[in-house]
Design a protein around this motif. Structure first.
Motif, PDB file in Angstrom:
ATOM      1  N   ALA A  25     -33.395 -36.156   0.813  1.00  0.00           N
ATOM      2  CA  ALA A  25     -32.505 -37.026   0.349  1.00  0.00           C
ATOM      3  C   ALA A  25     -31.296 -36.698  -0.086  1.00  0.00           C
ATOM      4  CB  ALA A  25     -33.041 -39.010   0.036  1.00  0.00           C
ATOM      5  N   ARG A  26     -31.814 -36.438  -1.392  1.00  0.00           N
ATOM      6  CA  ARG A  26     -31.008 -36.153  -2.612  1.00  0.00           C
ATOM      7  C   ARG A  26     -29.967 -34.547  -2.505  1.00  0.00           C
ATOM      8  NH1 ARG A  26     -28.953 -38.831  -6.922  1.00  0.00           N
ATOM      9  NH2 ARG A  26     -30.808 -40.421  -7.171  1.00  0.00           N
ATOM     10  N   LEU A  27     -31.351 -34.018  -1.584  1.00  0.00           N
ATOM     11  CA  LEU A  27     -30.854 -32.341  -1.542  1.00  0.00           C
ATOM     12  C   LEU A  27     -29.647 -32.415  -0.650  1.00  0.00           C
ATOM     13  CD1 LEU A  27     -33.699 -30.478  -2.407  1.00  0.00           C
ATOM     14  CD2 LEU A  27     -31.918 -30.306  -3.586  1.00  0.00           C
ATOM     15  N   ASP A  28     -29.872 -33.290   0.692  1.00  0.00           N
ATOM     16  CA  ASP A  28     -28.655 -33.603   1.279  1.00  0.00           C
ATOM     17  C   ASP A  28     -27.548 -34.643   0.961  1.00  0.00           C
ATOM     18  OD1 ASP A  28     -30.981 -32.147   3.903  1.00  0.00           O
ATOM     19  OD2 ASP A  28     -30.781 -34.509   3.973  1.00  0.00           O
ATOM     20  N   ALA A  29     -27.909 -34.721   0.300  1.00  0.00           N
ATOM     21  CA  ALA A  29     -26.324 -35.309  -0.535  1.00  0.00           C
ATOM     22  C   ALA A  29     -25.884 -33.939  -0.569  1.00  0.00           C
ATOM     23  CB  ALA A  29     -26.733 -36.806  -1.273  1.00  0.00           C
ATOM     24  N   VAL A  30     -26.272 -33.776  -1.954  1.00  0.00           N
ATOM     25  CA  VAL A  30     -24.973 -32.138  -2.358  1.00  0.00           C
ATOM     26  C   VAL A  30     -24.994 -31.389  -1.401  1.00  0.00           C
ATOM     27  CG1 VAL A  30     -26.003 -30.211  -4.082  1.00  0.00           C
ATOM     28  CG2 VAL A  30     -27.472 -32.772  -4.587  1.00  0.00           C
ATOM     29  N   LEU A  31     -25.101 -30.946  -0.640  1.00  0.00           N
ATOM     30  CA  LEU A  31     -25.149 -30.519   0.686  1.00  0.00           C
ATOM     31  C   LEU A  31     -23.608 -30.488   1.410  1.00  0.00           C
ATOM     32  CD1 LEU A  31     -28.629 -29.227   2.491  1.00  0.00           C
ATOM     33  CD2 LEU A  31     -26.669 -27.762   1.003  1.00  0.00           C
ATOM     34  N   ALA A  32     -23.894 -32.488   1.183  1.00  0.00           N
ATOM     35  CA  ALA A  32     -23.031 -33.529   2.029  1.00  0.00           C
ATOM     36  C   ALA A  32     -21.201 -32.724   1.298  1.00  0.00           C
ATOM     37  CB  ALA A  32     -23.076 -34.634   2.495  1.00  0.00           C
ATOM     38  N   HIS A  33     -21.582 -33.120  -0.067  1.00  0.00           N
ATOM     39  CA  HIS A  33     -20.513 -32.920  -0.621  1.00  0.00           C
ATOM     40  C   HIS A  33     -19.930 -31.439  -1.728  1.00  0.00           C
ATOM     41  CE1 HIS A  33     -22.444 -32.792  -4.456  1.00  0.00           C
ATOM     42  NE2 HIS A  33     -23.016 -34.132  -4.161  1.00  0.00           N
ATOM     43  N   LEU A 251     -34.922 -32.962 -10.116  1.00  0.00           N
ATOM     44  CA  LEU A 251     -34.548 -33.574 -11.877  1.00  0.00           C
ATOM     45  C   LEU A 251     -34.811 -35.112 -11.109  1.00  0.00           C
ATOM     46  CD1 LEU A 251     -33.992 -30.650 -13.941  1.00  0.00           C
ATOM     47  CD2 LEU A 251     -35.811 -32.233 -13.588  1.00  0.00           C
ATOM     48  N   LEU A 252     -33.377 -35.466 -10.016  1.00  0.00           N
ATOM     49  CA  LEU A 252     -33.390 -37.471 -10.069  1.00  0.00           C
ATOM     50  C   LEU A 252     -34.578 -37.546  -9.755  1.00  0.00           C
ATOM     51  CD1 LEU A 252     -29.653 -37.179  -9.807  1.00  0.00           C
ATOM     52  CD2 LEU A 252     -30.505 -38.226 -11.592  1.00  0.00           C
ATOM     53  N   ALA A 253     -34.583 -37.051  -8.593  1.00  0.00           N
ATOM     54  CA  ALA A 253     -35.847 -37.333  -7.550  1.00  0.00           C
ATOM     55  C   ALA A 253     -37.386 -37.941  -8.653  1.00  0.00           C
ATOM     56  CB  ALA A 253     -36.066 -36.550  -6.307  1.00  0.00           C
ATOM     57  N   LYS A 254     -37.428 -36.555  -9.314  1.00  0.00           N
ATOM     58  CA  LYS A 254     -38.347 -36.119  -9.560  1.00  0.00           C
ATOM     59  C   LYS A 254     -39.168 -37.361 -10.672  1.00  0.00           C
ATOM     60  CE  LYS A 254     -40.660 -31.430  -9.313  1.00  0.00           C
ATOM     61  NZ  LYS A 254     -41.562 -30.399 -10.296  1.00  0.00           N
ATOM     62  N   LEU A 255     -37.985 -37.625 -11.359  1.00  0.00           N
ATOM     63  CA  LEU A 255     -37.338 -38.853 -12.632  1.00  0.00           C
ATOM     64  C   LEU A 255     -38.281 -40.033 -12.508  1.00  0.00           C
ATOM     65  CD1 LEU A 255     -37.111 -38.965 -15.959  1.00  0.00           C
ATOM     66  CD2 LEU A 255     -34.430 -39.658 -14.901  1.00  0.00           C
ATOM     67  N   ASP A 256     -37.666 -40.205 -10.588  1.00  0.00           N
ATOM     68  CA  ASP A 256     -37.954 -41.711 -10.401  1.00  0.00           C
ATOM     69  C   ASP A 256     -39.895 -42.046 -10.480  1.00  0.00           C
ATOM     70  OD1 ASP A 256     -35.478 -42.544  -9.501  1.00  0.00           O
ATOM     71  OD2 ASP A 256     -35.629 -41.710  -7.801  1.00  0.00           O
TER      72      ASP A 256
END
Length: 380
Positions: A25-33, A251-256
């Motif tokens: 989900a995090r990576l897809d958000a980067v691909l989207a913007h 890193l945001l996904a892993k920080l969770d």
């Protein structure tokens, strides 16, 4: 006969299986913007990292090595300057001063915690002042293997000698000393997000922490070619040291899940402590601290026994590693800048040390198998 399942030193595939949906989900958000450089995830990550360790400012960068370099560049450290650092650590700590024209001055370490020996630091500063060739400018304390250096003692010495303090926290983000997470122990703190670190990206990455708004602003300029308020205003010589947005998303996904993973690493260290007590020298704890357990290293009596234990682990499909086989001042790259001073502890560790698997996806049964293999090898 059933073949033994391998026990890897690190298992990023298992971790990815746990966090897969959030990661995608995090990576897809980067691909989207499509903002692949300094996208919104970078600022979000900096805010969360600063909050995690209680620092006023966090500046993300492209690697732990670049973090060290930017911190020293910001202080104007260069030719003729002495930078004091432990003799037993990874090469990046020593190569950065040399890249800037400064001279690394090696300091011996504590034989049990492997952290910089403050008494030796004081003696090495006196050596440099007595020789009168270099100007003492900075101390890089390394939080080795996940545990904090003796920052109260290092700071006291640095304050008395008017030295800049830089915490090389590459292996120890998440560790704490005297109830406070690392990130504020020195004038600046540098960490790494290399994939094998407790909080690791899927490539290189790093960050700088500071309590100084002025330093933070300077770090942001230096990481982006010395920019001023606009892209084409160049105020100083900088570098290309930005963290990619994709790595910030990872890193945001892993920080969770980072706090849970830290607890799991600590539990595995406890198993090793209990199972190996009296057989080998298990890691001594730095007083009033918690470790990030990037590395769990035992000490064997000598190199012959160390090598035989490592061979036994290999036979049982268990990975291990030697961090580090040679002290920095013994490396050919640093021979020309070392003053010849002996570092007996750092020199002896390479022949005796052995790092065991420790990661959040290691099971209790696997940790017990590692310990049993070592026990059997020592009894043979």
């Amino acid at each position: 006969m059933t073949a033994l399942a391998p026990i890897p030193f690190l298992d990023l595939k298992a971790q990815q299986g746990r966090i897969g949906p959030a990661l995608r989900a995090r990576l897809d958000a980067v691909l989207a913007h499509g903002q692949y450089i300094l996208g919104p995830e970078v600022a979000e990550l900096e805010g969360r990292l600063a909050a995690f360790c209680g620092a006023a400012h966090c500046v993300s960068v492209s690697s732990g090595t670049d973090a060290l370099q930017i911190a020293l560049m910001a202080e104007g450290i260069g030719r003729g300057d002495a930078v004091f650092l432990p003799a037993f650590t990874y090469t990046a700590t020593a190569e950065v001063p040399l890249l800037l024209g400064a001279t690394p001055v090696f300091v011996d370490v504590d034989p049990r915690t492997f952290q910089m020996d403050p008494a030796c630091l004081q003696a090495r500063i006196a050596d440099v002042k007595r020789a009168g060739i270099l100007t003492p400018r900075a101390v890089i304390g390394v939080d080795l293997f996940g545990q904090p250096a003796d920052w109260p003692a290092i700071r006291a010495i640095a304050t008395a000698e008017t030295l800049f303090t830089l915490d090389d926290c590459a292996q120890s983000f998440g560790a704490a000393l005297n109830g406070e997470r690392l990130g504020r122990a020195a004038d600046a703190t540098a960490t790494s997000f290399f994939p094998s670190k407790p909080l690791g990206a899927y490539g290189d990455g790093g960050a700088l922490f500071t309590e100084s708004a002025e330093r933070a602003s300077l770090y942001r300029s230096l990481r982006t070619h010395g920019e001023g308020t606009t892209r084409y205003e160049v105020l100083r010589t900088g570098m290309n040291g930005r963290l990619d947005t994709m790595q910030a998303a990872v890193l945001l996904a892993k920080l969770d899940v980072f706090a849970d993973e830290m607890a799991r690493r600590d539990a595995i260290a406890g198993i090793y402590d209990q199972e190996l007590a009296g057989l080998v020298d298990t890691p001594a704890r730095v007083p009033d601290s918690t470790s990030a357990w990037a590395v769990y290293s035992i000490l064997l009596p000598n190199q012959e026994i160390r090598d035989s234990v490592q061979a036994a682990l290999r036979t049982q499909q268990i990975a291990s590693a030697v961090y580090y086989p040679r002290a920095l001042h013994q490396q050919p790259a640093y021979a020309g800048c070392h003053d010849g001073q002996a570092m007996p502890v750092a020199e002896s560790l390479g022949a005796r040390i052995l790092a065991l698997p420790i990661h959040p996806d290691l099971t209790d049964a696997q940790a017990l198998r590692v310990a049993a293999t070592i026990r059997a090898a020592l009894a043979a």
